[in-house]
Structure formats: C-alpha cells, structure tokens
Design a protein around this motif. Sequence first.
Motif, short mmCIF file in Angstrom:
data_model
loop_
_atom_site.label_atom_id
_atom_site.label_comp_id
_atom_site.label_asym_id
_atom_site.label_seq_id
_atom_site.Cartn_x
_atom_site.Cartn_y
_atom_site.Cartn_z
N LYS A 191 -1.83 -4.07 10.97
CA LYS A 191 -1.93 -2.62 10.77
C LYS A 191 -0.81 -1.88 11.49
N ALA A 196 1.91 0.46 9.63
CA ALA A 196 2.14 1.87 9.96
C ALA A 196 3.60 2.11 10.34
N SER A 219 -2.33 8.21 6.20
CA SER A 219 -3.38 9.22 5.95
C SER A 219 -2.81 10.64 5.96
N VAL A 220 -1.71 10.83 5.20
CA VAL A 220 -1.10 12.16 5.08
C VAL A 220 -0.89 12.47 3.60
N GLU A 221 -0.77 13.74 3.28
CA GLU A 221 -0.47 14.17 1.92
C GLU A 221 1.00 13.92 1.60
N ARG A 280 0.83 -1.19 0.00
CA ARG A 280 0.00 0.00 0.00
C ARG A 280 0.87 1.24 0.00
N ALA A 329 -1.74 6.40 14.51
CA ALA A 329 -1.95 5.06 13.98
C ALA A 329 -1.45 4.00 14.95
N ALA A 349 1.01 11.59 12.61
CA ALA A 349 0.13 10.59 12.00
C ALA A 349 0.51 9.19 12.47
N TYR A 386 1.91 6.90 2.16
CA TYR A 386 1.19 8.11 2.52
C TYR A 386 -0.27 7.77 2.84
N GLU A 387 -0.82 6.80 2.09
CA GLU A 387 -2.19 6.36 2.35
C GLU A 387 -2.27 5.64 3.68
#
Length: 380
Positions: free
Chosen positions: A49, A53, A13-15, A6, A30, A26, A9-10
């Motif tokens: 998860k 992260a 959950s950051v730009e 994956r 997580a 972030a 950044y996804e």
Amino acid sequence: MSITNRDYYEVLSVERSASPDEIKSAYRKAALRWHPDRNPDNKEEAEGKFREATEAYGVLSDPQKREVYNQYGHAGLSGGAFDAGFNRTIFEDFQDIFGDFFSVEDVFGVGGGRRGRGARPQRGADFRYDITLSFNEAATGVATKIKVPRAEPCESCRGTGAKQGTKPIACQQCGGRGQILYQQGFFSVSRTCPACQGAGQVIRDRCVACRGQGRVDREHVIELPIPAGVDNGTRLRVPGKGELGANGGPPGDLYVVIEVKEHAFFQRRGADLHCAIPISIAQAALGDEILVPTLNGQEKLKIPEATQTGTVFQFKGKGLPRPQEGGKGTLYISVRVETPQKLSREQKRLIRELGETLSADNRPTGRDASFFDKVKDIFQ
C-alpha cells in the motif's frame, strides 16, 4: 514497471479535480497510515500500500505526468517517456514525516548515494555583543571599536587539523560517507558516524597549534558606527562577523545589543524628552523669562502670568534623533510652582496683606470654577 493498475486518484482517495495541495495532503495521510513500521502485524500488505500510494503521488504531483495520465491512463505512462515509479523529490517533500535519517535509495532501490550530513555546508552561528552607552553618546551617536573573539582556520594546518606534512584520511568505519546505515524494519536508517562525527575523515597526527580542531580563537577589532538616537534594546546587525560556517558555509552575523544609561535630569519616551522646572510663586503669578536646559545648551522660556503647576511647554526639534524616521523629537518642560518653606516675619506680613487683597476676588471662576465644582460634587 508499475506497481499497481488501480486508478491513482482512487489510491489517494481524491477527486480528479484535486489541487496539488490536496494531493500532497492525501499522500501524507496515506504514507503515515501504511508506514510498514506502523503495521507490524501486516507488513507485507502495508509495504504494498505504501509503494502504491508513493507511485500514485509520483504521477499526480508532476503536472506533465498528470496530464498524460488524465488523457491516456496507465498506458500513457508505460511507453518509456515517463517513469511511473518513485519520484526522488517525494522524500524531500516529506522529510517532516519520515525524519532526516531515512535513506530513500535503500528503501526504494534508487541509485546514487546520499551525501553525509557532516559534509553539507552549514551557516555559522550568530554572535551577540552587549555594549553600554552614556545618554549623551546615544543621543549624538558615536563611532567605537569592539573586540570580538572568533574561531578561524588554523594557519599551521590550513584548517585540516592534521599535522604539517600529513592529511586526514577517510574514516574506515563509514567509508568516508560520514553516515552509517542501520536496517530498521522497512527503512534503512542513516546515522552520524560515531568515529568521525559525520566528517567522513579522521586525523591520525593532530596539528600542535590547534590540537586537531582546525581552528584557533582570534580576537577581531570591528569598527562600529552607532547612529544617533539609539535606545535601550536596539540591535545593530553586522553581517558576516559571526561564527565561520562549516564545510564552506557562509558565516553568521554579529548582533550588537545596546544598553543606554539614564540621564540625571531628562526622562526619555521614545525620541521625546521630559523634565520638570521649579519656579517661584512670584514668577508664576507675575510671569518671567527664564533659562531652561536642553541637550544642546540653554534656551529661553517665557513664563506667562498666572502660570499654574503642571503647565507644559514644548520645544519641538529639541528631543532625540529618530534613527529610522528621521528628524528629532520634542522636549517637554513642565513647571512646578514651589511654595517657600521658610519665611521671615516681613515676608509673612506681606503675604497676609496680599491674601487680604485677594480674598474678595479669590472666588473660583472660569477654568478654576469647574475644578472646584468637581471637588464639591465628589464630597457631597
């Protein structure tokens, strides 16, 4: 081997333009969300998860890895030049989340043992010593000596705590690590060994001189120069004269806290001194030259004619020294006109005659007029 394909950044959950602080924040969220112990009903998914992260943060928190990932994606990290797996510094960054007792090596399978907490160099504690000075000692400064007790390595056993001819041995319960690992859900929790108290060593034959403590109390005489002008609550720091550090750590500091006794005559306000001097009616009316006390002897003070009670005279540089700024404060002398309590018949007669001569000219004028006008306004 990468745990996930994956987009990192996804995962967090950051730009893609996120700053290092935003990425760190972030990951913090997580990690707390997917902590397996916080998800007892779904530990398998939470563990995945959490690792996902952690892998994402391991790459995006490293500027060089992040640059490669931004250009080539996962393929750029799989060539062997970079390890996209767990970054050892991550746990150190987030000990406030997980606590100091989690063993990262056991959680993520990273090699190397963690050093026991008891073996870390530790700074010694600071000491406090209270001292009382007279007003004059504080004003002029003084060189004094103080006696401070401090625990020092025992000379007999050289600080080991073991009897002469013997040595401490490795603790069998913790294997000399000073820590014992306990499995707690997803993590291995490291606790201080109860047998050796984190030292990693135990003493079979204790030193008689120090009873196995490795230290003995000794009284140290310390020369302490106290600067002129110190005030109540002044703290003087003496570096390195506190408790000795453990495991080779630096010693603490000694803080001397000063209490200054009050003066019988002068009142202190910072570096300034204040006092009140009584004068007679005659001196106030006709003026005079009198002697007034200072910290360094007497000074002449000229009393002008018609001096009123509360008039303040200043002697600059006759106050207390200023230890920080330099120079000295000011001595403020206020005069108090005293009314005689006992008068002879002759004195009473003379005052009556004086009063009769003043009555025509005793109407409020000038500065005094404003005072009487104010009083009159109050009672109208």
